[in-house]
Scaffold this active site. Structure first.
Site, PDB file in Angstrom:
ATOM      1  N   GLU A  24      23.858  64.868  14.580  1.00  0.00           N
ATOM      2  CA  GLU A  24      22.720  65.183  15.401  1.00  0.00           C
ATOM      3  C   GLU A  24      21.807  63.981  15.610  1.00  0.00           C
ATOM      4  OE1 GLU A  24      21.233  68.946  14.180  1.00  0.00           O
ATOM      5  OE2 GLU A  24      19.190  68.355  14.699  1.00  0.00           O
ATOM      6  N   TYR A  66      13.819  59.147   5.452  1.00  0.00           N
ATOM      7  CA  TYR A  66      13.651  60.083   6.645  1.00  0.00           C
ATOM      8  C   TYR A  66      12.409  61.058   6.503  1.00  0.00           C
ATOM      9  CZ  TYR A  66      15.018  62.986  10.647  1.00  0.00           C
ATOM     10  OH  TYR A  66      15.056  63.682  11.876  1.00  0.00           O
TER      11      TYR A  66
END
Length: 616
Positions: free
Chosen positions: A11, A330
């Site tokens: 992704e 992240y």
DNA sequence: GCAAGGTC
């Protein structure tokens, strides 16, 4: 025998790197493209294979109306409900569809490594479409990798358990996209046409409606209305005072508040006439304040707003930069539980060079750290943690403050709980009960590194059960109930999360929207104060159809598309059903607004007549 | 140029 060629798609670029590194054991070559492509040789399903691992950048496509419906002056918003919707490249400059079709050429297998949520499932089918693969074709096969984290263990496990992409989950996202587009754009175009410059000074380029942004505004206006309708009320309470070991101690009343001054004076007299306090009970209890669980996006945004003064949009920009520079992990995650494989020792060791938190990290390493508390693992990304140490001049002041918080939160989450002792002494006098409490810290624990969460020390002098003490004075305190404050940004984030409005990534966008559209203003202390325009809009919905600005409107859509995701109802039936309901609401809304505007024009005419009469 | 959702 010709070898197999496997294309893998993630992704985002960083996930493609992780997957390729694991499967190639670091032996890959990387070439540039629309997104990077990592190539290597390895076994695939028992055969030698050439691998290519690349990625998209989020959604490949987004939905919109065909060109015929783009001219808003030539289109009736009502027609939008039965219009076609078309998909086009979400980011034309990135050339993702072309990239995928080029890389897929000659490949025998496609493995989809998109995030394991509904949106990811939808992107799977976007990738399939671009790559020219078809499900169940003879010459090429499509596989879905289901992974719960980007660790070596989970990646290898996903490779051994390849499944098929879930069409129903993808269709649920298609349904949401079509519903959001049609409802949002129809209402927005109508409102903009009819309200803009029509009356008052509601001047705005666009007066938007959306199933997320409007309930978000609704929360702000609801608080404003509470404040503006609030009527303060006087109350009275009794505070006896005593001197014990040279300390003056103020006591609290069991009855807390009275709303009648005469009753208050009666109790004051009773207490004064008795004059002697009996110590009836002394209790000591050890209490515990738990260390924080891992940090997720929503909690980072709340702290950034309430403690650091950064809006969500800015906080995410800073976090994004800290992430791409390798200082934190992240930053978009819902999970608060660390994966079992998390390297706490390594992360602590990486922080020892930090100027402010380094010595504490070192202490935890040498004296031992705690296993973090549970939290929830949504299976997306691990909680947000620091990755390496930094100095202020490397980051700039704002990023540095955010980074510091991420460090403090991480260190707090592996520190001992805070332990303190709460003492409560109970008294009676004149038949009434009073008490005082004290607290003292026994184990500072995580509050050492997060001092603002520390226990405020309150010492009490010694008392003995059965002791009788003379009251020194009895105050009848007069107070007044006060209105709540404007909604803070961090309260709004909590409300949105609780009511399922937006996602960790879109919450900042919705808040930013209602600010940019001039529905609310951010005032000092990051309080959200609705403007005249914002208040008028919500009051309008409340008069005509309150559903339109309530959070249930989002839950309803979510619940309906979940029927598609579970395969219980067909995609097109759900879309038709939901759109039918919104179309009814739209028609009623339009009728009411037009009636109201006719009424206003009628009033204006009356006023004009009256004016001309009096000025004759 | 209007929605909400990805990600940069």
């Amino acid at each position: 025998m010709t070898s197999q060629k496997v294309l893998m798609v993630a992704e985002k670029p960083s996930i493609a790197v992780s997957i390729a590194s694991v499967l190639s054991r670091g032996q890959m070559s990387t070439r540039k493209g629309a997104t990077d492509v990592h190539e290597f040789n390895a076994m695939f399903l028992g055969f030698r294979a050439q691998y290519k691992v690349t990625s998209v950048i989020g959604h490949v496509f987004s939905v919109d109306f065909p060109a015929a419906y783009q001219d808003r002056t030539a289109t009736d918003p009502l027609d939008l409900f039965q219009a076609q919707v078309v998909k086009s490249a979400a980011n034309p400059k990135a050339h993702i569809p072309r990239h995928l079709s080029q890389e897929a050429r000659g490949c025998t297998h496609l493995v989809l490594w998109l995030d394991c949520d509904r949106e990811g499932e939808n992107i799977c089918f976007e990738v399939i479409e671009c790559s020219g693969f078809t499900m169940n074709s003879r010459n090429g096969r499509v596989y879905r990798a289901r992974f719960s984290s980007i660790s070596e263990k989970d990646i290898l496990k996903a490779m051994d358990n390849l499944v098929e992409p879930n069409r129903n989950e993808a269709l649920a996202v298609d349904a949401r996209q079509e519903i959001d587009l049609k409802v949002g754009v129809a209402f927005t175009r109508f409102q903009t046409n009819y309200f803009q410059g029509k009356y008052g000074n509601l001047d705005a380029r666009v007066i938007s409606y959306g199933p997320c942004q409007t309930p978000t505004l609704g929360f702000c206006v609801q608080r404003y209305l509470q404040i503006s309708t609030f009527k303060p009320e006087k109350f009275w309470t009794l505070h006896p005072y005593i001197f014990q070991n040279g300390h003056e101690v103020k006591l609290e009343w069991e009855r807390q508040k009275l709303f009648d001054v005469n009753v208050g004076m009666m109790f004051q007299k009773l207490v004064l006439e008795d004059g002697i306090l009996d110590v009836t009970e002394i209790s000591e209890k050890q209490e515990s304040k738990g260390r924080p669980v891992g940090l997720n996006t929503v909690n980072l945004l709340k702290v950034a707003s309430s403690a650091l003064g950064f809006g969500p949009q800015m906080a995410m920009q800073l976090a994004e930069r800290l992430y791409t520079q390798g200082f934190i992990s992240y930053p978009r995650t819902e999970s608060t539980a660390y994966p079992s494989s998390f390297d706490f020792r390594g992360t602590l060791a990486a922080l020892v060079n930090n100027p402010t938190t380094g010595s504490y990290a070192e202490k935890l390493l040498s004296e031992g750290f705690q296993k973090p508390r549970g939290g929830v693992d949504v299976g997306d990304h691990p909680p947000i943690t620091p990755v390496k140490s930094a100095k202020e001049d490397m980051l700039g002041i704002d990023a540095w403050r955010l980074y510091q918080y991420v460090c403090q939160h991480f260190l707090g989450s592996v520190s001992p709980d805070c332990k303190y002792i709460r003492t409560r002494v109970e008294f009676t006098i004149g038949g009434e009960s009073f008490h005082c409490t004290g607290q003292r810290t026994v184990v500072e624990g995580f509050t050492y590194i997060m001092p603002w969460l520390g226990i405020s020390e309150k010492n009490l002098p010694q008392f003995m059960k059965g002791e009788k003490l003379e009251v020194s004075k009895v105050e009848l305190y007069e107070g007044s109930t006060s209105a709540p404050d404007y909604l803070s940004e961090s309260e709004l984030i909590s409300l949105m999360e609780k009511n399922g409005i937006g996602t960790d990534a879109s919450i900042p966008v919705h808040i930013n929207n209602i600010c940019e559209r001039n529905y609310v203003q951010v005032q000092p202390g990051r309080k959200l104060v609705p403007t005249a325009l914002g208040i008028s809009l919500i009051r309008g919905y409340q008069c005509i159809d309150p559903d339109l600005c309530l959070p249930d409107i989002r839950s309803f859509i979510e619940q309906q598309i979940t029927l598609v995701a579970k395969g219980q109802v067909e995609h097109s039936r759900v879309v038709q059903h939901v759109l039918q309901q919104f179309k009814q609401k739209f028609i009623y809304f339009v009728q009411q607004v037009i009636n109201f505007l006719i009424f206003l024009r009628h009033c204006d005419a009356q006023v004009d007549m009256a004016r001309s009469f009096w000025h004759k």
